[in-house]
Design a protein around this motif. Structure first.
Motif, PDB file in Angstrom:
ATOM      1  N   PHE A   1      -1.416  -6.120   2.680  1.00 56.51           N
ATOM      2  CA  PHE A   1      -0.836  -7.342   2.138  1.00 56.51           C
ATOM      3  C   PHE A   1      -1.832  -8.052   1.228  1.00 56.51           C
ATOM      4  O   PHE A   1      -3.002  -8.210   1.576  1.00 56.51           O
ATOM      5  N   ILE A   2      -1.357  -8.485   0.057  1.00 53.49           N
ATOM      6  CA  ILE A   2      -2.186  -9.260  -0.862  1.00 53.49           C
ATOM      7  C   ILE A   2      -2.061 -10.749  -0.536  1.00 53.49           C
ATOM      8  O   ILE A   2      -3.054 -11.458  -0.415  1.00 53.49           O
ATOM      9  N   GLY A   3      -0.840 -11.223  -0.379  1.00 54.39           N
ATOM     10  CA  GLY A   3      -0.637 -12.623  -0.053  1.00 54.39           C
ATOM     11  C   GLY A   3       0.734 -13.113  -0.456  1.00 54.39           C
ATOM     12  O   GLY A   3       1.638 -12.320  -0.737  1.00 54.39           O
ATOM     13  N   ILE A   4       0.888 -14.434  -0.508  1.00 51.86           N
ATOM     14  CA  ILE A   4       2.193 -15.035  -0.760  1.00 51.86           C
ATOM     15  C   ILE A   4       2.120 -16.126  -1.810  1.00 51.86           C
ATOM     16  O   ILE A   4       1.110 -16.804  -1.966  1.00 51.86           O
ATOM     17  N   ASN A   5       3.204 -16.279  -2.556  1.00 49.06           N
ATOM     18  CA  ASN A   5       3.451 -17.456  -3.374  1.00 49.06           C
ATOM     19  C   ASN A   5       4.483 -18.306  -2.644  1.00 49.06           C
ATOM     20  O   ASN A   5       5.458 -17.769  -2.094  1.00 49.06           O
TER      21      ASN A   5
ATOM     22  N   GLY B   1      -2.747 -10.680   7.483  1.00 53.22           N
ATOM     23  CA  GLY B   1      -3.555 -10.443   6.293  1.00 53.22           C
ATOM     24  C   GLY B   1      -2.963 -11.109   5.066  1.00 53.22           C
ATOM     25  O   GLY B   1      -1.801 -11.505   5.035  1.00 53.22           O
ATOM     26  N   GLY B   2      -3.785 -11.254   4.025  1.00 52.77           N
ATOM     27  CA  GLY B   2      -3.335 -11.856   2.783  1.00 52.77           C
ATOM     28  C   GLY B   2      -3.706 -13.327   2.676  1.00 52.77           C
ATOM     29  O   GLY B   2      -4.182 -13.951   3.623  1.00 52.77           O
TER      30      GLY B   2
ATOM     31  N   ALA C   1       6.233 -12.420  -1.303  1.00 54.26           N
ATOM     32  CA  ALA C   1       5.089 -11.710  -0.717  1.00 54.26           C
ATOM     33  C   ALA C   1       4.723 -10.508  -1.579  1.00 54.26           C
ATOM     34  O   ALA C   1       5.601  -9.805  -2.092  1.00 54.26           O
ATOM     35  N   LEU C   2       3.432 -10.268  -1.714  1.00 51.41           N
ATOM     36  CA  LEU C   2       2.924  -9.155  -2.519  1.00 51.41           C
ATOM     37  C   LEU C   2       2.031  -8.266  -1.668  1.00 51.41           C
ATOM     38  O   LEU C   2       1.290  -8.744  -0.807  1.00 51.41           O
ATOM     39  N   GLY C   3       2.114  -6.961  -1.936  1.00 51.28           N
ATOM     40  CA  GLY C   3       1.277  -6.010  -1.208  1.00 51.28           C
ATOM     41  C   GLY C   3       1.119  -4.722  -1.978  1.00 51.28           C
ATOM     42  O   GLY C   3       1.738  -4.525  -3.030  1.00 51.28           O
ATOM     43  N   PHE C   4       0.284  -3.833  -1.453  1.00 50.67           N
ATOM     44  CA  PHE C   4       0.038  -2.538  -2.090  1.00 50.67           C
ATOM     45  C   PHE C   4       0.935  -1.463  -1.481  1.00 50.67           C
ATOM     46  O   PHE C   4       1.009  -1.323  -0.253  1.00 50.67           O
ATOM     47  N   GLN C   5       1.611  -0.709  -2.345  1.00 50.93           N
ATOM     48  CA  GLN C   5       2.448   0.403  -1.898  1.00 50.93           C
ATOM     49  C   GLN C   5       1.567   1.550  -1.410  1.00 50.93           C
ATOM     50  O   GLN C   5       0.607   1.931  -2.074  1.00 50.93           O
ATOM     51  N   SER C   6       1.892   2.090  -0.244  1.00 53.13           N
ATOM     52  CA  SER C   6       1.157   3.250   0.258  1.00 53.13           C
ATOM     53  C   SER C   6       1.651   4.516  -0.442  1.00 53.13           C
ATOM     54  O   SER C   6       2.606   4.490  -1.231  1.00 53.13           O
TER      55      SER C   6
END
Length: 264
Positions: free
Chosen positions: A20-24, A53-54, A73-78
């Motif tokens: 997870f990167i985080g949230i706006n 996380g994030g 919410a933003l995150g990295f695709q596996s």
């Protein structure tokens, strides 16, 4: 605040997000909103982010007639993509946990009298309150698969979360993957204190906001995964045919009325 983050992170998990990167945060508040309410909201955001996380990346705050919370919410695709349209005939349908608890938690919060009327088990009441107020998205399945060499042969798995309900999630997999799914009622996992009856089946199948994963795997991989994690249960299978959900071994021959949640 916690639930707003958890809801969006569940969507990322069910798409194959591994970090997870985080949230706006988009926030609309009425002029009468007390600062204490805002403070508690952001405490919930913070606690959820510390857990999963994030960071809070940014957002916007506006005035309006009603309170509104909108999270992106933003995150990295596996390397493993989880998609609703990736289920295939012959694959096994699995779930990461039980359902219905959040629906019961909602009923208990809005009608405390129901607790005494139904004579519910104290442990079930506690679990239901937690499921409704503090849901915990289940990301262990993805980590298990990514850490297991046996699963490297595939890059895409049919999957969705049960935010809109157990039945709706299964139906969405069927519809998007263009195949039929058969659910074995006798294999559907339930809490040991979950009451028996048609009303409770409705709560279970159509309650929503449980944030468990429903996904498909070929038979050999499904067997390996259920051996690795006892909480993951096989509940049915996909076959060729028009999209739809068949529930077999149900005590009610007419099965269940479809009361699935609709956003629109």
């Amino acid at each position: 605040g916690w639930k707003a983050v958890a809801t969006n992170y569940s969507d990322l998990i069910s798409s194959g997000c591994e970090e997870f990167i985080g949230i706006n945060i988009g926030l609309v508040l009425t002029p009468e909103t007390e600062w204490k309410w805002v403070e508690e909201l952001y405490k919930g955001f913070s606690e959820a982010l510390n857990k999963f996380g994030g960071l809070i990346l940014g957002g916007d705050c506006s005035r309006g007639e009603n309170k509104m919370i909108s999270i992106t919410a933003l995150g990295f695709q596996s390397k493993l993509k989880l998609r609703r349209n990736a289920c295939k005939p012959g694959e096994i349908l699995l779930t990461t946990g039980i359902h219905g608890l959040s629906k019961l938690g909602l009923l208990l919060r809005t009608n405390p009298k129901i607790q005494k009327d139904l004579n519910l088990n104290k442990k079930l009441i506690e679990l239901s309150h937690n499921a409704f107020c503090r849901p915990t998205p289940n990301d262990r399945i993805l980590k298990r698969i990514l850490c297991s060499n046996e699963f490297l042969i595939t890059t895409e798995i049919g999957c969705t979360d049960s935010s809109d309900g157990f039945y709706k999630a299964i139906f969405d997999l069927s519809q998007e993957s263009k195949c039929k799914v058969v659910v074995d009622y006798q294999k559907v996992p339930k809490n040991e204190h979950w009451p028996i009856g048609e009303k409770w089946d409705q709560f279970y199948f159509f309650g929503g906001e449980d944030y468990e994963l429903l996904f498909s795997l070929p038979r050999d991989l499904a067997s390996k995964l259920t051996e690795m994690d006892n909480d993951i249960k096989e509940i049915g299978y996909f076959i060729k045919g028009n999209p739809g959900v068949e529930i077999k071994n149900h005590p009610n021959k007419n099965n269940l009325d479809d009361n699935s949640y609709s956003h629109f």
